[in-house]
Design a protein around this motif. Structure first.
Motif, PDB file in Angstrom:
ATOM      1  N   TYR A   1       0.822  -1.308  -0.228  1.00 15.32           N
ATOM      2  CA  TYR A   1       0.095  -0.107  -0.174  1.00 15.32           C
ATOM      3  C   TYR A   1       0.742   1.363  -0.131  1.00 15.32           C
ATOM      4  O   TYR A   1       0.722   2.202  -0.831  1.00 15.32           O
ATOM      5  N   LEU A   2       1.786   1.176   0.693  1.00 16.49           N
ATOM      6  CA  LEU A   2       2.796   2.263   0.825  1.00 16.49           C
ATOM      7  C   LEU A   2       3.373   2.690  -0.239  1.00 16.49           C
ATOM      8  O   LEU A   2       3.521   3.689  -0.753  1.00 16.49           O
ATOM      9  N   SER A   3       3.885   1.541  -0.984  1.00 19.63           N
ATOM     10  CA  SER A   3       4.847   1.691  -2.311  1.00 19.63           C
ATOM     11  C   SER A   3       3.813   2.214  -3.236  1.00 19.63           C
ATOM     12  O   SER A   3       4.344   2.985  -4.149  1.00 19.63           O
TER      13      SER A   3
ATOM     14  N   THR B   1       7.634   1.828  11.675  1.00 18.12           N
ATOM     15  CA  THR B   1       6.889   2.757  10.503  1.00 18.12           C
ATOM     16  C   THR B   1       7.704   3.866  10.093  1.00 18.12           C
ATOM     17  O   THR B   1       7.911   4.078   8.986  1.00 18.12           O
ATOM     18  N   LEU B   2       8.608   4.454  10.820  1.00 20.90           N
ATOM     19  CA  LEU B   2       9.549   5.626  10.453  1.00 20.90           C
ATOM     20  C   LEU B   2      10.581   5.053   9.603  1.00 20.90           C
ATOM     21  O   LEU B   2      11.013   5.339   8.416  1.00 20.90           O
ATOM     22  N   ARG B   3      11.075   3.629   9.793  1.00 20.60           N
ATOM     23  CA  ARG B   3      12.235   3.059   9.031  1.00 20.60           C
ATOM     24  C   ARG B   3      11.562   2.760   7.683  1.00 20.60           C
ATOM     25  O   ARG B   3      12.258   2.894   6.746  1.00 20.60           O
ATOM     26  N   ARG B   4      10.193   2.151   7.815  1.00 17.10           N
ATOM     27  CA  ARG B   4       9.614   1.705   6.384  1.00 17.10           C
ATOM     28  C   ARG B   4       9.503   2.926   5.593  1.00 17.10           C
ATOM     29  O   ARG B   4       9.730   2.922   4.209  1.00 17.10           O
ATOM     30  N   HIS B   5       8.905   4.218   5.945  1.00 15.49           N
ATOM     31  CA  HIS B   5       8.705   5.109   5.276  1.00 15.49           C
ATOM     32  C   HIS B   5      10.070   5.630   4.641  1.00 15.49           C
ATOM     33  O   HIS B   5      10.055   6.227   3.524  1.00 15.49           O
ATOM     34  N   TRP B   6      11.175   5.737   5.399  1.00 11.51           N
ATOM     35  CA  TRP B   6      12.360   6.260   5.189  1.00 11.51           C
ATOM     36  C   TRP B   6      12.847   5.445   3.764  1.00 11.51           C
ATOM     37  O   TRP B   6      13.396   6.151   2.886  1.00 11.51           O
ATOM     38  N   LEU B   7      12.778   4.237   3.984  1.00 12.09           N
ATOM     39  CA  LEU B   7      13.485   3.325   2.913  1.00 12.09           C
ATOM     40  C   LEU B   7      12.656   3.447   1.751  1.00 12.09           C
ATOM     41  O   LEU B   7      13.304   3.584   0.444  1.00 12.09           O
TER      42      LEU B   7
END
Length: 282
Positions: free
Chosen positions: A20-22, A264-270
């Motif tokens: 979803y984020l991607s 969540t922060l790590r996923r958004h950053w990557l």
């Protein structure tokens, strides 16, 4: 129509948050197609969660076959099915790929062990890799065929990592996706592995699976800088794969012991980093 699109988006957000984020990084006019494909994938990947007996599960997968094979434009009343039909038609996506994906998902309904590494890679190819390639075709049908091999490597890396993340769940169910030949080389068997009776051999088998995922990920990353920007969103979920694998190894927390998560922060950053820069400099 907007309400239907929102239902599909929410289905992906709830069932497959990483994809979803991607999808949010895809061009606005392509986003609905990606979400339809991801929602379909979440539906068929989750059949075992919702339908606990194989025969009703087979019936559900057959329903999806019939929906995809249908040539009429009539609505099914199922938001994801209707969005998928529209996406297949608008993007001229090959129905055979969906048929293969549904055939592969039949394995999920039963407790048969995965026979070999070759079988595992075939399963990954017809599920995660096929999904990446279909998304790539929706994004850029001219460029996508030239990166089918990358989709294969990427899909294997992503799917094997996903299976590692789900190891505790699968063992509780009596399922074994770790190939029998990998288990034999580690000194265990599917029966021992599912029961948690393999001792140190279990850890060796899990390590071998991590190594296999890394092999495919490294092969993908080697050529990934050549990916055109137009195809980048299709491969964007791979931005998280190395993070998951690193956490499995660097924290000393085996995937056998429980859920391995990225903040969540790590996923958004990557995702942001790879959406902006691709895989240059890796």
């Amino acid at each position: 129509m907007a309400g239907s699109s929102n239902l599909v988006m929410e289905a992906v957000r709830a069932a497959d948050h990483d994809r979803y984020l991607s999808a949010l990084y895809a061009p606005a006019d392509k986003r609905d197609a990606l979400l339809a494909l991801y929602a379909f994938n979440a539906e068929i990947a989750g059949v075992r969660d919702r339908i606990h007996e194989p025969l009703p599960g087979e019936v559900r997968l057959q329903w999806w076959r019939d929906v995809i094979a249908s040539e009429d434009g009539a609505d099914t009343g199922h938001p994801t099915a209707d969005a998928l039909k529209a996406t297949i038609t608008a993007n001229r996506l090959p129905k055979a790929a969906f048929e293969n994906m549904l055939d592969a998902r039949t394995f999920d309904l039963y407790d048969d062990p995965m026979p070999s590494r070759t079988d595992l890679e075939g399963y990954c190819g017809e599920t995660a890799a096929a999904l990446i390639q279909l998304v790539a075709m929706a994004l850029d049908p001219i460029a996508a065929p030239g990166f089918a091999e990358f989709a294969g490597r990427a899909g294997c890396a992503q799917a094997i990592t996903g299976l590692l993340l789900l190891l505790p769940l699968h063992r509780r169910r009596g399922q074994c996706y770790v190939p029998a030949d990998i288990l034999a080389a580690a000194g265990s068997s599917p029966e021992e592995f599912v029961k948690g009776e393999g001792g140190a051999a279990e850890q060796r088998a899990a390590a071998a699976m991590i190594a296999l995922a890394r092999d495919h990920l490294s092969a993908f990353e080697k050529g990934a800088p050549a990916l055109p920007v137009s195809l980048r969103p299709a491969f964007l979920p791979l931005a998280l794969t190395r993070g998951y694998l690193d956490k499995m190894e660097k924290t000393g927390r085996s995937p056998l012991d429980g859920a391995v998560v990225l903040s969540t922060l790590r996923r958004h950053w990557l995702l942001l980093r790879h959406a902006m820069r691709g895989w240059a400099g890796l």
